[in-house]
Design an enzyme around this catalytic site. Structure first.
Site, PDB file in Angstrom:
ATOM      1  N   TYR A   1       0.839  -1.196   0.000  1.00 26.56           N
ATOM      2  CA  TYR A   1       0.000   0.000   0.000  1.00 26.56           C
ATOM      3  C   TYR A   1       0.875   1.247   0.000  1.00 26.56           C
ATOM      4  CZ  TYR A   1      -3.483   3.467   1.286  1.00 26.56           C
ATOM      5  OH  TYR A   1      -4.287   4.579   1.292  1.00 26.56           O
TER       6      TYR A   1
ATOM      7  N   LYS B 253       1.172   4.113  -3.035  1.00 27.69           N
ATOM      8  CA  LYS B 253       0.870   5.525  -2.811  1.00 27.69           C
ATOM      9  C   LYS B 253       2.098   6.399  -3.061  1.00 27.69           C
ATOM     10  CE  LYS B 253      -3.488   5.381  -1.842  1.00 27.69           C
ATOM     11  NZ  LYS B 253      -4.499   6.081  -2.680  1.00 27.69           N
TER      12      LYS B 253
END
Length: 265
Positions: free
Chosen positions: A142, A146
């Site tokens: 994750y 990002k």
């Protein structure tokens, strides 16, 4: 500067807590139409809201959305997914690819697809919702996705700014949504309405970046520090802390599974 008054928006992940708030506040600021997208769109009780099916990982779905929303003046890439494992070493390849497809390739390819629509207007905007995890790498794939999106946003700004498109990147830690609750988030938790208000305030003030909460501000401020400051559990960081009482970002460590705002397809 891009005004919300009379704007036409497309919001990905509109079914989630942050997405619903984007829809509501856009209308309250005078938007004339909002395309509220999701894989399975919900019903809305306002004729200014157009439910639109969109899977950001499906090229045909993206093409259909571009055709349907040819009057768009603001694109908000809010959709994303979070897998709970903080380990890159242990995350299966299928999950690695799924998160990168949704959190990175999805918004980048959607931005590519809508660029001709946005640049056709005198005023338009592209908003990408990142995360404090872009800088604070405790979220495994994750965080990596990002961080990649943050870099892509900066690259898109270089290309689109001169063509009249305001490109805004949003960094936020914990938002009071079901995703944060499921991840057992603790500490400072931001209300979705406060986040969205800051985002739209920034858009209308012609700003390029939203640092939405103190956690994100502290992490960004620490990026110029030695690298162990961004890895508080590393051997080097612990050694520095013991010897000097410092060497760590001025923010409490967070559970890796909760380093996210809440957004869905």
């Amino acid at each position: 500067m891009t005004s919300l008054d009379g704007a036409v928006l497309l919001i990905t992940g509109a079914n989630g807590g942050i997405g619903r708030e984007f829809v509501s506040q856009a209308l309250s600021r005078g938007a004339s139409k909002v395309y509220a997208t999701a894989r399975v769109p919900r019903a809305w009780d306002d004729e200014r809201i157009v439910p639109l099916q969109l899977d950001v990982n499906d090229p045909e779905s993206v093409s259909a959305a571009v055709e349907a929303a040819a009057d768009l003046t603001m694109l908000i890439n809010n959709a994303g997914i979070l897998h709970t494992s903080p380990s890159l070493l242990e995350t299966p390849v299928g999950q690695l690819r799924e998160v990168m497809e949704t959190n990175f390739f999805g918004p980048v390819l959607l931005s590519q697809a809508f660029a001709p629509v946005l640049t056709a207007h005198a005023e338009s905007a592209l908003v990408n919702v990142h995360s404090v995890a872009s800088w604070y790498a405790l979220g495994g794939i994750y965080s990596a996705s990002k961080a990649a999106l943050w870099s892509a946003t900066n690259s898109l700004r270089l290309e689109l700014d001169e063509r009249g498109v305001q490109v805004v990147g949003v960094h936020v830690g914990f938002v009071d949504t079901p995703m944060a609750a499921a991840a057992n988030a603790s500490g400072e938790i931001m209300a979705p309405q406060d986040l969205v208000r800051k985002v739209f305030d920034a858009v209308e003030a012609d700003e390029y970046e939203v640092i939405a909460d103190e956690f994100s501000a502290n992490v960004k401020a620490g990026l110029s520090a030695p690298i162990e400051a961004c890895t508080p559990n590393s051997r080097a960081a612990q050694s520095r802390k013991q010897s000097s009482g410092r060497g760590q970002l001025d923010a409490p460590p967070r559970k890796p599974t909760a380093l996210a705002s809440e957004h869905h397809h």
